[in-house]
Enzyme design. Structure first.
Site, short mmCIF file in Angstrom:
data_model
loop_
_atom_site.label_atom_id
_atom_site.label_comp_id
_atom_site.label_asym_id
_atom_site.label_seq_id
_atom_site.Cartn_x
_atom_site.Cartn_y
_atom_site.Cartn_z
N ARG A 122 49.43 -48.19 -64.32
CA ARG A 122 50.05 -46.91 -63.99
C ARG A 122 49.13 -46.05 -63.14
O ARG A 122 47.92 -46.14 -63.21
CB ARG A 122 50.38 -46.13 -65.26
CG ARG A 122 51.62 -46.59 -66.01
CD ARG A 122 51.93 -45.66 -67.17
NE ARG A 122 52.30 -44.33 -66.70
CZ ARG A 122 51.67 -43.21 -67.02
NH1 ARG A 122 50.60 -43.24 -67.78
NH2 ARG A 122 52.10 -42.05 -66.58
N LYS A 187 43.07 -51.16 -76.24
CA LYS A 187 44.15 -51.62 -75.37
C LYS A 187 44.21 -53.14 -75.34
O LYS A 187 43.24 -53.81 -74.99
CB LYS A 187 43.97 -51.07 -73.96
CG LYS A 187 45.14 -51.38 -73.04
CD LYS A 187 45.13 -50.52 -71.80
CE LYS A 187 46.31 -50.81 -70.89
NZ LYS A 187 46.41 -49.88 -69.76
N ARG A 321 45.78 -39.28 -73.95
CA ARG A 321 44.61 -39.79 -74.66
C ARG A 321 44.55 -39.15 -76.04
O ARG A 321 45.04 -38.04 -76.23
CB ARG A 321 43.31 -39.44 -73.90
CG ARG A 321 43.14 -40.19 -72.59
CD ARG A 321 42.80 -41.64 -72.81
NE ARG A 321 42.51 -42.35 -71.58
CZ ARG A 321 43.42 -42.95 -70.82
NH1 ARG A 321 44.69 -42.96 -71.19
NH2 ARG A 321 43.07 -43.59 -69.73
#
Length: 324
Positions: A122, A187, A321
């Site tokens: 992104r 992630k 975040r």
């Protein structure tokens, strides 16, 4: 076929193969075999020269195989699959399908690659994909609706892929709005949805999916946030089986989504929301906004409870975040 790629298919079993036998099998000289061996090192693969015997990979390698992936698909996904291409290397699987869409490629066109040289996430971020260490997969789908009717698609895909991963490997996969796959707070993968078309339709949708499977230790230098892979989480299923599981989940979803929207997948997304109820920071063009994440709206917008009240954010304008 490129000699380097043909050689890799011979060496993938991890066994020792003599230079002479490799040359005969590939129809090239031993000097060409040696050149191809050096080319494999350029991909980050370790090839051992065994004195007097030949060459072998330091560890066996499972390469993606279109036939094995297709054979492992369920009936509905197989029916919706139009074409499946596996490439040793490409700049970006999604970029390739966006170009294919402009040339008339049909719904259900799928591209996978062992390595991307210009993979994207992104907001223009790069996506790290060392050779044969992850799953890099993109799907093209066409629909009559305009982009405005496709809000929340990346969330639906995320929920479907997370479900496929949980079924294929005993890993507690979660989701971070809008498009990250998370395991252990790090992630594991991501989803990127790109659209081509007019405001009122029709639209060509390209869904890019990246999942870390067995990343080399040095890969961390190119990743700008805490990350993990399936191997580090204790479960790395065969990549061909994993690709089939993902396509089994995503192809039927893409067929249904224009008519049903996010609603059928929203409950699953909410259950897997890794940040729900936590303090987070939303980074916008006007500066950071702090609050408590409260799930998502029907169109996929993030609900954020701030000191000034409830605010909603759409994925195109912000990044999210956890708060320190």
């Amino acid at each position: 076929m490129d000699t380097r790629w043909a050689l890799l298919r011979r060496l993938a079993d991890g066994e020792v193969h003599s230079g002479e036998a490799l040359g005969r099998a590939l129809g090239v000289s031993r000097a060409a075999v040696w050149k191809a061996v050096r080319g494999l090192a350029d991909l980050g693969l370790e090839v051992e020269a065994v004195a007097g015997r030949g060459y072998r990979l330091a560890a066996p390698l499972e390469l993606l195989d279109a036939g094995r992936i297709t054979a492992a698909l369920g009936p509905e996904a197989r029916r919706r699959l139009a074409r499946l291409e596996v490439l040793p290397e490409v700049d970006s699987t999604s970029r390739r399908l966006l170009a294919a869409a402009r040339e008339g490629a049909p719904s259900g066109t799928v591209c996978l690659a062992e390595r991307q040289t210009a993979g994207r996430g992104r907001r223009g971020r790069s996506w790290c994909s060392p050779f044969a260490a992850s799953l890099c997969l993109s799907v093209l789908w066409r629909c009559d609706e305009g982009p405005g009717r496709l809000g929340g698609l990346s969330l639906a895909v995320g929920a479907a892929v997370a479900g496929a991963l949980r079924a294929a490997a005993p890993v507690a996969v979660g989701l971070k709005w809008p498009n990250d796959l998370i395991a252990g707070g790090r992630k594991l993968g991501g989803i990127l949805v790109e659209l081509q078309g007019e405001a009122q339709g029709p639209t060509a949708v390209v869904v890019g999916i990246g999942i870390n499977v067995r990343m080399p230790d040095g890969a961390g230098e190119a990743i700008d946030q805490p990350w993990t892979d399936l191997a580090r989480e204790g479960a790395a299923p065969p990549r061909n089986a994993l690709a089939a599981a993902v396509l089994d989940a995503v192809l039927p979803l893409l067929a249904r989504f224009p008519g049903e929207g996010l609603a059928p997948w929203r409950p699953a997304w909410e259950r897997l929301d890794a940040l729900r109820g936590r303090r987070v920071v939303v980074h916008t063009a006007d500066g950071p906004v702090q609050g408590v994440a409260e799930g998502v709206e029907a169109d996929g917008a993030l609900r954020l409870r701030t000191a000034a009240g409830l605010r909603r954010f759409h994925s195109g304008e912000v990044s999210l975040r956890g708060a320190p």
